[in-house]
Design an enzyme around this catalytic site. Structure first.
Site, PDB file in Angstrom:
ATOM      1  N   ASN A 177      13.563   1.763 -42.535  1.00 15.58           N
ATOM      2  CA  ASN A 177      12.504   1.673 -41.524  1.00 15.58           C
ATOM      3  C   ASN A 177      11.600   2.890 -41.703  1.00 15.58           C
ATOM      4  OD1 ASN A 177      10.915   1.583 -39.232  1.00 15.58           O
ATOM      5  ND2 ASN A 177      12.577   2.120 -37.820  1.00 15.58           N
ATOM      6  N   LYS A 223       8.892   3.553 -40.180  1.00 12.65           N
ATOM      7  CA  LYS A 223       8.190   3.937 -38.937  1.00 12.65           C
ATOM      8  C   LYS A 223       6.710   4.189 -39.230  1.00 12.65           C
ATOM      9  CE  LYS A 223      12.499   5.959 -37.413  1.00 12.65           C
ATOM     10  NZ  LYS A 223      13.190   6.743 -36.417  1.00 12.65           N
ATOM     11  N   HIS A 274      13.461  -1.975 -31.501  1.00 14.38           N
ATOM     12  CA  HIS A 274      13.843  -0.598 -31.875  1.00 14.38           C
ATOM     13  C   HIS A 274      13.730   0.287 -30.634  1.00 14.38           C
ATOM     14  CE1 HIS A 274      13.814   3.350 -33.745  1.00 14.38           C
ATOM     15  NE2 HIS A 274      14.304   2.785 -34.835  1.00 14.38           N
ATOM     16  N   GLU A 315      12.588   3.117 -30.199  1.00 13.11           N
ATOM     17  CA  GLU A 315      11.289   3.784 -30.044  1.00 13.11           C
ATOM     18  C   GLU A 315      10.270   2.828 -29.430  1.00 13.11           C
ATOM     19  OE1 GLU A 315      10.973   5.177 -34.086  1.00 13.11           O
ATOM     20  OE2 GLU A 315      12.587   6.619 -33.713  1.00 13.11           O
ATOM     21  N   GLU A 365      22.149   1.162 -32.937  1.00 12.99           N
ATOM     22  CA  GLU A 365      21.519   2.461 -33.158  1.00 12.99           C
ATOM     23  C   GLU A 365      21.600   3.295 -31.878  1.00 12.99           C
ATOM     24  OE1 GLU A 365      18.540   2.280 -36.574  1.00 12.99           O
ATOM     25  OE2 GLU A 365      17.455   1.728 -34.785  1.00 12.99           O
ATOM     26  N   GLY A 415      17.257  10.146 -35.792  1.00 14.55           N
ATOM     27  CA  GLY A 415      16.414  11.272 -36.187  1.00 14.55           C
ATOM     28  C   GLY A 415      16.914  12.623 -35.720  1.00 14.55           C
ATOM     29  N   SER A 437      20.670   8.563 -38.228  1.00 20.44           N
ATOM     30  CA  SER A 437      20.984   9.719 -39.084  1.00 20.44           C
ATOM     31  C   SER A 437      21.931   9.389 -40.238  1.00 20.44           C
ATOM     32  CB  SER A 437      21.530  10.876 -38.236  1.00 20.44           C
ATOM     33  OG  SER A 437      20.536  11.320 -37.312  1.00 20.44           O
TER      34      SER A 437
HETATM   35  C1  PEP Z   1      15.802   4.370 -37.292  1.00 20.05           C
HETATM   36  O1  PEP Z   1      14.647   4.654 -37.131  1.00 20.05           O
HETATM   37  O2  PEP Z   1      16.132   3.192 -37.126  1.00 20.05           O
HETATM   38  C2  PEP Z   1      16.743   5.407 -37.676  1.00 20.05           C
HETATM   39  C3  PEP Z   1      18.002   5.114 -37.700  1.00 20.05           C
HETATM   40  O3  PEP Z   1      16.238   6.651 -37.996  1.00 20.05           O
HETATM   41  P1  PEP Z   1      17.018   7.878 -38.702  1.00 20.05           P
HETATM   42  O4  PEP Z   1      17.788   7.280 -39.870  1.00 20.05           O
HETATM   43  O5  PEP Z   1      15.941   8.791 -39.163  1.00 20.05           O
HETATM   44  O6  PEP Z   1      17.930   8.457 -37.703  1.00 20.05           O
END
Ligand code: PEP
Length: 252
Positions: free
Chosen positions: A11, A13, A95, A97, A165, A171, A211
């Site tokens: 992803n 973003k 997601h 976000e 998630e 992040g 992460s």
């Molecule tokens: C994500 O945006 O779905 C995500 C898991 O980000 P990160 O791997 O950077 O934590």
């Protein structure tokens, strides 16, 4: 051994311009015949170009969101048929976000996933608890509510991927313990099988996201009912995403 084909999903973003298409083509070059599915979800501005650049490769593309309607007066939004037209096979919906920045409810996420399914896109439905919810012991309750509310009826292994998630792991460099990941994935699997039956519910791929890095991927991929990862930051560079793909292939 599971018959579900594992999936490494990136992803991007709100990252990436034309120059970054080289990351996608480098990944395609490194993984010409991968032992897992690979998906890249670039920003909408790159989707069509990335799909063209990856034509004939083993890497699929996807959107990061779609509107629930097919067309209409929705300035700035993108519909599922538009994503299909741009070459996408998947779309991420719900997601955290988007849930946080755009106030998306479970019902809104479900409507988006329904739009994806109507147009032959596989919906990657994201679920996750906040740190406060985990610390209050509410993780499974929150995940169960999001799952029931966000996933459409009639879903199966072709039309649905679920990504767990934890909001606090995205992040941040913080990752749940392998036991915590396994507990949630086993719970999601059981709920899907209850709702859709053992065959359809058992065929849905469950991704962990939050992460995931080259250094922790193999451990996460060994957890029961983890069929791959949704990767943010570490999907932006081929030298980071490639070893994650390799770890998934090795997990068999
Ligand atoms: C994500 O945006 O779905 C995500 C898991 O980000 P990160 O791997 O950077 O934590």
């Amino acid at each position: 051994m599971s018959t579900r084909r594992r999936l490494a999903a990136g992803n991007w973003k709100m990252n990436g311009t034309g120059a970054d298409l080289a990351v996608a083509t480098a990944l395609a070059g490194r993984h010409p015949a991968p032992g897992c599915d690979i998906l890249l979800c670039p920003p909408a501005t790159l989707l069509s170009r990335m799909s063209q650049a990856l034509e004939g490769s083993a890497i699929a593309t996807g959107g990061q969101d779609c509107h629930a309607a097919d067309s209409g007066a929705h300035t700035g939004d993108i519909s599922a048929p538009m994503l299909r037209d741009a070459g996408a096979a998947y779309v991420i919906v719900g997601h955290s976000e988007r849930r946080a920045d755009h106030g998306e409810s479970d019902a809104a996420v479900r409507a988006k996933a329904e739009a994806a399914m109507r147009h032959g896109l596989c919906a990657v439905v994201c679920l996750g608890e906040t740190l406060a919810q985990r610390e209050a012991g509410r993780t499974l309750e929150v995940i169960g509510t999001q799952l029931a509310g966000s996933v459409p009826d009639g879903a199966d292994g072709d039309s649905l991927v679920v990504a767990y998630e934890p909001v606090w792991a995205i992040g941040t460099g913080k990752v749940p313990t392998l036991e915590q990941i396994g507990e949630v994935h086993d719970f999601i699997r059981a709920r899907l099988e209850e709702r859709f039956g053992a065959a359809a519910g058992g065929a849905v791929r469950l991704l962990y996201g939050g992460s995931v890095k080259p250094g922790n991927a193999a451990g996460i991929f060994a957890v029961s009912n983890v069929d791959g990862a949704l990767v943010g930051g570490a999907s932006l560079k081929a030298e980071d995403f490639s070893p994650i793909i390799e770890a998934l292939e090795a997990a068999g």
